[in-house]
Design an enzyme around this catalytic site. Structure first.
Site, mmCIF file in Angstrom:
data_model
loop_
_atom_site.group_PDB
_atom_site.id
_atom_site.type_symbol
_atom_site.label_atom_id
_atom_site.label_comp_id
_atom_site.label_asym_id
_atom_site.label_seq_id
_atom_site.Cartn_x
_atom_site.Cartn_y
_atom_site.Cartn_z
ATOM 1 N N LEU A 38 -60.187 -45.135 43.338
ATOM 2 C CA LEU A 38 -60.674 -46.485 43.559
ATOM 3 C C LEU A 38 -59.496 -47.431 43.755
ATOM 4 O O LEU A 38 -58.488 -47.342 43.054
ATOM 5 C CB LEU A 38 -61.516 -46.946 42.368
ATOM 6 C CG LEU A 38 -62.885 -46.291 42.195
ATOM 7 C CD1 LEU A 38 -63.498 -46.719 40.874
ATOM 8 C CD2 LEU A 38 -63.808 -46.649 43.356
ATOM 9 N N GLY A 39 -59.639 -48.329 44.686
ATOM 10 C CA GLY A 39 -58.552 -49.249 44.998
ATOM 11 C C GLY A 39 -57.939 -48.965 46.352
ATOM 12 O O GLY A 39 -57.345 -49.847 46.972
ATOM 13 N N LYS A 51 -45.345 -54.536 46.573
ATOM 14 C CA LYS A 51 -44.957 -55.832 45.984
ATOM 15 C C LYS A 51 -44.272 -55.642 44.641
ATOM 16 O O LYS A 51 -43.410 -56.433 44.251
ATOM 17 C CB LYS A 51 -46.177 -56.739 45.829
ATOM 18 C CG LYS A 51 -46.569 -57.495 47.090
ATOM 19 C CD LYS A 51 -46.495 -56.641 48.298
ATOM 20 C CE LYS A 51 -46.967 -57.217 49.575
ATOM 21 N NZ LYS A 51 -47.050 -56.165 50.632
ATOM 22 N N GLY A 114 -67.206 -37.974 51.830
ATOM 23 C CA GLY A 114 -68.522 -38.306 52.365
ATOM 24 C C GLY A 114 -68.591 -38.181 53.879
ATOM 25 O O GLY A 114 -67.610 -38.449 54.586
ATOM 26 N N GLY A 189 -42.701 -55.356 62.330
ATOM 27 C CA GLY A 189 -43.877 -56.101 61.904
ATOM 28 C C GLY A 189 -43.837 -56.360 60.410
ATOM 29 O O GLY A 189 -42.785 -56.264 59.770
ATOM 30 N N ALA A 327 -56.149 -56.810 53.064
ATOM 31 C CA ALA A 327 -57.033 -56.526 51.936
ATOM 32 C C ALA A 327 -58.007 -57.665 51.682
ATOM 33 O O ALA A 327 -59.204 -57.442 51.446
ATOM 34 C CB ALA A 327 -56.201 -56.250 50.679
ATOM 35 N N HIS A 452 -44.543 -83.951 41.513
ATOM 36 C CA HIS A 452 -43.091 -83.855 41.694
ATOM 37 C C HIS A 452 -42.439 -83.535 40.353
ATOM 38 O O HIS A 452 -42.793 -84.119 39.340
ATOM 39 C CB HIS A 452 -42.541 -85.182 42.226
ATOM 40 C CG HIS A 452 -41.047 -85.203 42.311
ATOM 41 N ND1 HIS A 452 -40.356 -84.610 43.342
ATOM 42 C CD2 HIS A 452 -40.110 -85.756 41.482
ATOM 43 C CE1 HIS A 452 -39.055 -84.785 43.159
ATOM 44 N NE2 HIS A 452 -38.882 -85.485 42.031
#
Length: 473
Positions: A38-39, A51, A114, A189, A327, A452
């Site tokens: 999952l993910g 990241k 599947g 890219g 995503a 600020h």
């Protein structure tokens, strides 16, 4: 064994599991079919692990530059196996979180491969899914609606197929046991420049080869030029309007050698590793689509504005339908598909309003149209631009490179696009995305009071610059 449900989802990546949660929120019984974890790509082979590595590279670079902040260090050592261990811990924590969400929302998850089947005694229309489990047993999932969310994989260049040792895709690069001394990255890219930024911060000699005239070919020319300047300043060698000749590729004892060509000129490149980063390909093979009336267009599934395929009870979302292959785009498409099948109100989905983020150092982010695109669409364009070098907090942080650029329509005053390069712009782009969603004008965003000192002040200043009213310069 046959399992019946309201909504079946083929693929448990970001788009798939978000769609599952939304369907459960609407009271639907949901089954997610996932052959891996999952993910999906984002969590295990893309967004999150990359990241994590980028963050480690950033921290390492900041430590090496700490003297400029009045902090002297010694004995700094990069232990790459520990970097990888941290990455794996981050991924596992988030993976457990996704599994918890499935349990919380009473979503059944079936681990297996599947394949969509045609009409049968169980399902009078195509769309049932035959699932081959890990132990070889079979199950059939029959649903009122099916959402295909099978994602994508790295595109392979003929002659430069990944071997997992010397020639790599981003998948293999994420699992390196040790850093190479040098690397050639084919493709400038998003993925290519992120790896270039990360690896040069880790001390690797990096060469980027890009066929287009600029890095990030889909982004604003000024942003791309600034990113190229800053990457070169950090030591990245960048070759634009250049292609590699796969026929000349040779794996040697020292790594790899390959010819690069720009017009009539040829040069030989060598490095310890070669990373091929030339986009992604939709996963639409071997999932039984030939058993349906679903249409294809250039290797991706064709859908309408509601994410429906040619078979109204079957939807498709995410990378397998092409588009931005992001995503957060997949998640939004998943929610749209579920809302539509449940009869909920839909809001128009404009892909140009999806934020685009690049996690280099400095970061790049954009939403809407570039100046070039806006002019091509016939707009009378006016722009506003403001540099981070005039923002107090950017100077405090020691990260004053970059700028924010606003593209607007002169007659209507509408914001057409916002492009950013600089510190934490992937966090700042949300305000610009909201402004465009609400059809705000630069004047309205500029009049909003920005605290600020914050980096967000630059958005207000850039918006005011459209009318020549910026204060800081």
């Amino acid at each position: 064994m046959t399992i019946s449900c309201d909504v079946a989802i083929l693929g448990g990546g970001t788009g798939g599991y978000v769609a599952a949660i939304r369907a459960a929120q609407l009271g639907k019984s949901v089954v997610v079919i996932e052959m891996d974890k999952l993910g999906g790509t984002c969590l295990h082979r893309g967004c999150i692990p990359s990241k994590s590595l980028l963050r480690s590279a950033e921290v390492y670079a900041e430590i090496n530059e700490s003297e400029s902040y009045g902090i002297e260090t010694s004995g700094v050592q990069l232990v790459f196996p520990k970097v990888q261990k941290r990455k794996e811990a981050v991924v596992e924590q988030l993976h457990q979180g996704v599994q918890y969400l499935m349990r919380k929302n009473k979503i059944q998850v079936i681990k297996g491969k599947g394949r969509v089947t045609g009409p049968s005694i169980f399902s009078p229309r195509s769309g049932a899914v035959a699932v081959e489990l890990e132990d070889g047993e079979m199950e059939t999932v029959v649903s009122n609606h099916l959402i295909i969310a099978t994602g994508s994989r790295p595109r392979v260049l003929p002659g430069l197929e990944p071997d997992g040792k010397v020639i790599l895709s981003s998948d293999e690069a994420l699992t390196l046991d040790e850093l190479p001394s040098s690397i050639v990255i084919v493709g400038g890219g998003v993925i290519g420049v992120e790896w270039a930024s990360m690896l040069v911060d880790f001390g690797v000699q990096v060469t980027v080869v890009e066929a287009a005239g600029q890095l990030l070919p889909q982004e604003d020319e000024e942003v791309a030029k600034e990113l190229q300047r800053l990457l070169k300043k950090r030591g990245v060698k960048i070759l634009t309007e250049t292609t590699v000749d796969a026929a000349t590729c040779k794996v040697t004892d020292d790594g790899i050698a390959i010819d690069a060509r720009k017009g009539e000129q040829t040069q030989s490149l060598s490095a310890e590793k070669l990373l091929v980063s030339v986009g992604r390909v939709a996963n639409v093979e071997n999932i039984g689509l030939e058993n349906t009336d679903i249409r294809f267009d250039k290797g991706i599934i064709a859908v309408n504005a509601s994410m429906q395929t040619a078979e109204p009870h079957i939807y498709a979302i995410g990378d397998c339908i092409g588009g931005l292959q992001l995503a957060h785009a997949a998640s939004h498409e998943g929610i749209m598909a579920v809302n539509h099948l449940a009869g909920e109100k839909l809001h128009p989905y404009h892909t140009h309003l999806v934020p685009r983020c690049v996690y280099t150092r400095p970061e790049v982010a954009s939403v809407g149209h570039t100046e070039k695109e806006a002019k091509a669409l016939g707009h009378d364009v006016v722009t506003g631009k403001f540099p981070f070098s005039a923002i107090g907090k950017a100077i405090v942080y020691g990260q004053k490179d970059g700028f924010v650029k606003v593209v607007a329509d002169r007659s209507s005053g509408d914001i057409l696009g916002v492009q950013m390069i600089g510190p934490h712009v992937t966090d700042l782009i949300g305000e610009a995305a909201l402004a465009q969603l609400l059809d705000a004008t630069p004047w309205e965003v500029g009049e909003a009071i920005h605290a600020h000192p914050t980096l967000s002040e630059i958005i207000g200043e850039a918006m005011l610059a459209v009318d020549g009213r910026s204060i800081g310069i």
